[in-house]
Enzyme design. Structure first.
Site, PDB file in Angstrom:
ATOM      1  N   TYR A  36       0.871  -1.169   0.107  1.00 26.87           N
ATOM      2  CA  TYR A  36      -0.028  -0.082   0.009  1.00 26.87           C
ATOM      3  C   TYR A  36       0.929   1.241   0.097  1.00 26.87           C
ATOM      4  O   TYR A  36       1.479   1.435   0.901  1.00 26.87           O
ATOM      5  CB  TYR A  36      -0.995  -0.014   1.131  1.00 26.87           C
ATOM      6  CG  TYR A  36      -1.853  -1.127   1.310  1.00 26.87           C
ATOM      7  CD1 TYR A  36      -2.106  -2.022   0.237  1.00 26.87           C
ATOM      8  CD2 TYR A  36      -2.580  -1.411   2.408  1.00 26.87           C
ATOM      9  CE1 TYR A  36      -3.011  -3.058   0.459  1.00 26.87           C
ATOM     10  CE2 TYR A  36      -3.492  -2.428   2.593  1.00 26.87           C
ATOM     11  CZ  TYR A  36      -3.680  -3.387   1.528  1.00 26.87           C
ATOM     12  OH  TYR A  36      -4.495  -4.314   1.597  1.00 26.87           O
ATOM     13  N   HIS A 103       0.208 -11.877   1.159  1.00 28.11           N
ATOM     14  CA  HIS A 103      -0.759 -11.443   0.454  1.00 28.11           C
ATOM     15  C   HIS A 103      -1.248 -12.070  -0.635  1.00 28.11           C
ATOM     16  O   HIS A 103      -2.394 -11.799  -0.870  1.00 28.11           O
ATOM     17  CB  HIS A 103       0.069  -9.850   0.228  1.00 28.11           C
ATOM     18  CG  HIS A 103      -0.859  -8.766   0.004  1.00 28.11           C
ATOM     19  ND1 HIS A 103      -0.513  -7.531   0.019  1.00 28.11           N
ATOM     20  CD2 HIS A 103      -2.260  -8.658   0.004  1.00 28.11           C
ATOM     21  CE1 HIS A 103      -1.785  -6.639  -0.060  1.00 28.11           C
ATOM     22  NE2 HIS A 103      -2.555  -7.609  -0.308  1.00 28.11           N
ATOM     23  N   PRO A 183     -15.793  -5.336   2.524  1.00 28.83           N
ATOM     24  CA  PRO A 183     -17.247  -5.615   3.086  1.00 28.83           C
ATOM     25  C   PRO A 183     -18.243  -4.665   2.434  1.00 28.83           C
ATOM     26  O   PRO A 183     -19.556  -5.025   2.666  1.00 28.83           O
ATOM     27  CB  PRO A 183     -17.113  -5.567   4.652  1.00 28.83           C
ATOM     28  CG  PRO A 183     -16.113  -4.606   4.913  1.00 28.83           C
ATOM     29  CD  PRO A 183     -15.053  -4.459   3.856  1.00 28.83           C
ATOM     30  N   LEU A 184     -17.959  -3.537   1.781  1.00 28.68           N
ATOM     31  CA  LEU A 184     -18.961  -2.615   1.346  1.00 28.68           C
ATOM     32  C   LEU A 184     -18.924  -2.602  -0.241  1.00 28.68           C
ATOM     33  O   LEU A 184     -19.164  -1.716  -1.008  1.00 28.68           O
ATOM     34  CB  LEU A 184     -18.774  -1.058   1.982  1.00 28.68           C
ATOM     35  CG  LEU A 184     -18.633  -1.029   3.423  1.00 28.68           C
ATOM     36  CD1 LEU A 184     -18.442   0.393   3.783  1.00 28.68           C
ATOM     37  CD2 LEU A 184     -20.175  -1.558   3.813  1.00 28.68           C
ATOM     38  N   GLY A 185     -18.321  -3.692  -0.869  1.00 27.11           N
ATOM     39  CA  GLY A 185     -18.270  -4.043  -2.104  1.00 27.11           C
ATOM     40  C   GLY A 185     -17.852  -2.726  -2.756  1.00 27.11           C
ATOM     41  O   GLY A 185     -17.890  -2.322  -3.775  1.00 27.11           O
ATOM     42  N   ARG A 186     -16.169  -2.299  -2.251  1.00 26.37           N
ATOM     43  CA  ARG A 186     -15.452  -1.325  -2.775  1.00 26.37           C
ATOM     44  C   ARG A 186     -16.430   0.093  -3.016  1.00 26.37           C
ATOM     45  O   ARG A 186     -15.987   0.807  -3.805  1.00 26.37           O
ATOM     46  CB  ARG A 186     -14.789  -1.658  -3.970  1.00 26.37           C
ATOM     47  CG  ARG A 186     -14.109  -3.052  -3.714  1.00 26.37           C
ATOM     48  CD  ARG A 186     -13.214  -3.412  -5.241  1.00 26.37           C
ATOM     49  NE  ARG A 186     -12.818  -4.568  -4.937  1.00 26.37           N
ATOM     50  CZ  ARG A 186     -11.782  -4.993  -4.274  1.00 26.37           C
ATOM     51  NH1 ARG A 186     -10.982  -4.284  -3.619  1.00 26.37           N
ATOM     52  NH2 ARG A 186     -11.139  -6.409  -4.269  1.00 26.37           N
ATOM     53  N   GLY A 187     -17.263   0.312  -1.939  1.00 27.82           N
ATOM     54  CA  GLY A 187     -18.184   1.530  -2.086  1.00 27.82           C
ATOM     55  C   GLY A 187     -19.221   1.243  -2.670  1.00 27.82           C
ATOM     56  O   GLY A 187     -20.237   2.193  -2.334  1.00 27.82           O
ATOM     57  N   PHE A 188     -19.647   0.271  -3.429  1.00 27.59           N
ATOM     58  CA  PHE A 188     -20.892   0.051  -4.031  1.00 27.59           C
ATOM     59  C   PHE A 188     -22.143  -0.015  -2.991  1.00 27.59           C
ATOM     60  O   PHE A 188     -22.962   0.432  -3.309  1.00 27.59           O
ATOM     61  CB  PHE A 188     -20.932  -1.092  -4.704  1.00 27.59           C
ATOM     62  CG  PHE A 188     -21.846  -1.040  -6.119  1.00 27.59           C
ATOM     63  CD1 PHE A 188     -21.490  -0.514  -7.210  1.00 27.59           C
ATOM     64  CD2 PHE A 188     -23.183  -1.417  -5.925  1.00 27.59           C
ATOM     65  CE1 PHE A 188     -22.413  -0.496  -8.497  1.00 27.59           C
ATOM     66  CE2 PHE A 188     -24.061  -1.256  -6.949  1.00 27.59           C
ATOM     67  CZ  PHE A 188     -23.566  -0.690  -8.205  1.00 27.59           C
TER      68      PHE A 188
END
Length: 304
Positions: A36, A103, A183-188
């Site tokens: 990262y 990773h 867990p948020l679908g990459r923001g979706f």
């Protein structure tokens, strides 16, 4: 990831305030990786959490070969693992890593050799627990036979449930936790998603197949049950997505990322949100997601 530029530009002062606010709200587990940045996220996290080290757990990851500041394939040779961990310890400003992950699987190095090298670091006191990321059942079993694996980190959410077929049952059998990223679908699933073409040029998600072309439109329909339950309960959709996961099992730990306090506070509040059996059934009726979760280059590194 987002605090050091993976999802477009980041506001450093807001990111610092968000980390400190997380600690104040009782968040104790922080996840990073050498790739990262590369490297900058570990430095950032280490500096901001320096005075709180005794009360938190830090997870980081090795396994990418980094060339000229960019990931360039995988490398889990024992000597590379040791060099990566020494670098992570230095950047994080700590003398031990709570949870160390490989990773991505390196098919050129037997997993037994990889875990053996990781176990050496446990015996030396530089690492406490071992994990793997995005691996399949056979790899998990072979790794666990060498040294106990504490956690598998993989993508899991209402948006991505492929692990339920074989990986989750295997983890339950072996007593391994699932740490669920995205867990948020990459923001979706926050209700704020944009098509890939509308994202900033330096936003990693521009290459996400599920946000491109017709897939984006189809996936809006997928997410409608989440938005519908959120409207009914008068809470942000992100809380519904996280609460759904927290209702699944105690050994599934979501790690939602954010770079702003307002979203952090919404995410943390999901822990106190109770969903009824009827609401859970409604959420589980979501239609299949359209599109692969990675482009072809990234898919080659998944062990499935």
């Amino acid at each position: 990831m987002g605090m050091t530029g993976f999802y477009g530009d980041a506001d450093e002062q807001e990111a610092i305030a968000t980390l400190h606010r997380a600690c104040d709200l009782g968040v104790t587990h922080f996840d990073t990786a050498e790739v990262y940045g590369p490297y900058t996220n570990e430095v950032f996290l280490g500096r901001q959490l320096a005075g709180r080290r005794a009360n938190i757990t830090i997870a980081t990851k090795f396994g990418w070969r980094i060339t000229d500041g960019k990931p360039d394939g995988v490398d889990s040779r024992p000597e590379a693992i040791r060099a990566s961990v020494e670098g992570s310890l230095r950047r994080l400003g700590t003398d031990y890593i709570d949870l160390l992950y490989q990773h991505r699987l390196d098919r050129a190095v037997p997993i037994e050799e990889v875990v053996g090298a990781m176990a050496d670091l446990v015996r030396e006191g530089k690492v406490r627990y071992l994990g793997l990321s995005e691996v399949g059942v056979q790899t998990i079993r072979r790794a666990h036979a060498v040294h106990p694996i504490a956690a598998i980190q993989s993508e899991y959410s209402l948006w991505e449930r492929g692990l339920e077929v074989d990986v989750l049952p295997c983890l339950r059998e072996l007593g391994i936790s699932l740490v669920a990223f995205a867990p948020l679908g990459r923001g979706f699933l926050t209700g704020n998603a944009k098509p890939a073409a509308e994202l900033a040029q330096n936003d990693w998600r521009r290459g996400d197949p599920r946000l491109t072309d017709d897939n984006f439109t189809r996936n809006i329909a997928f997410a409608e049950p989440v938005f519908r339950v959120a409207r009914r309960l008068q809470v942000p959709p992100a809380q519904i997505a996280l609460a759904w996961m927290l209702h699944r099992a105690d050994d599934i730990i979501p790690i939602p990322g954010t770079k702003r306090r307002v979203y952090l506070e919404q995410n943390v509040a999901a822990a106190d949100l109770a969903l009824s059996a009827e609401e859970l059934r409604e959420l589980n009726t979501a239609i299949p997601v359209a599109g692969e979760r990675y482009g072809q280059r990234q898919l080659q590194y998944l062990d499935r």
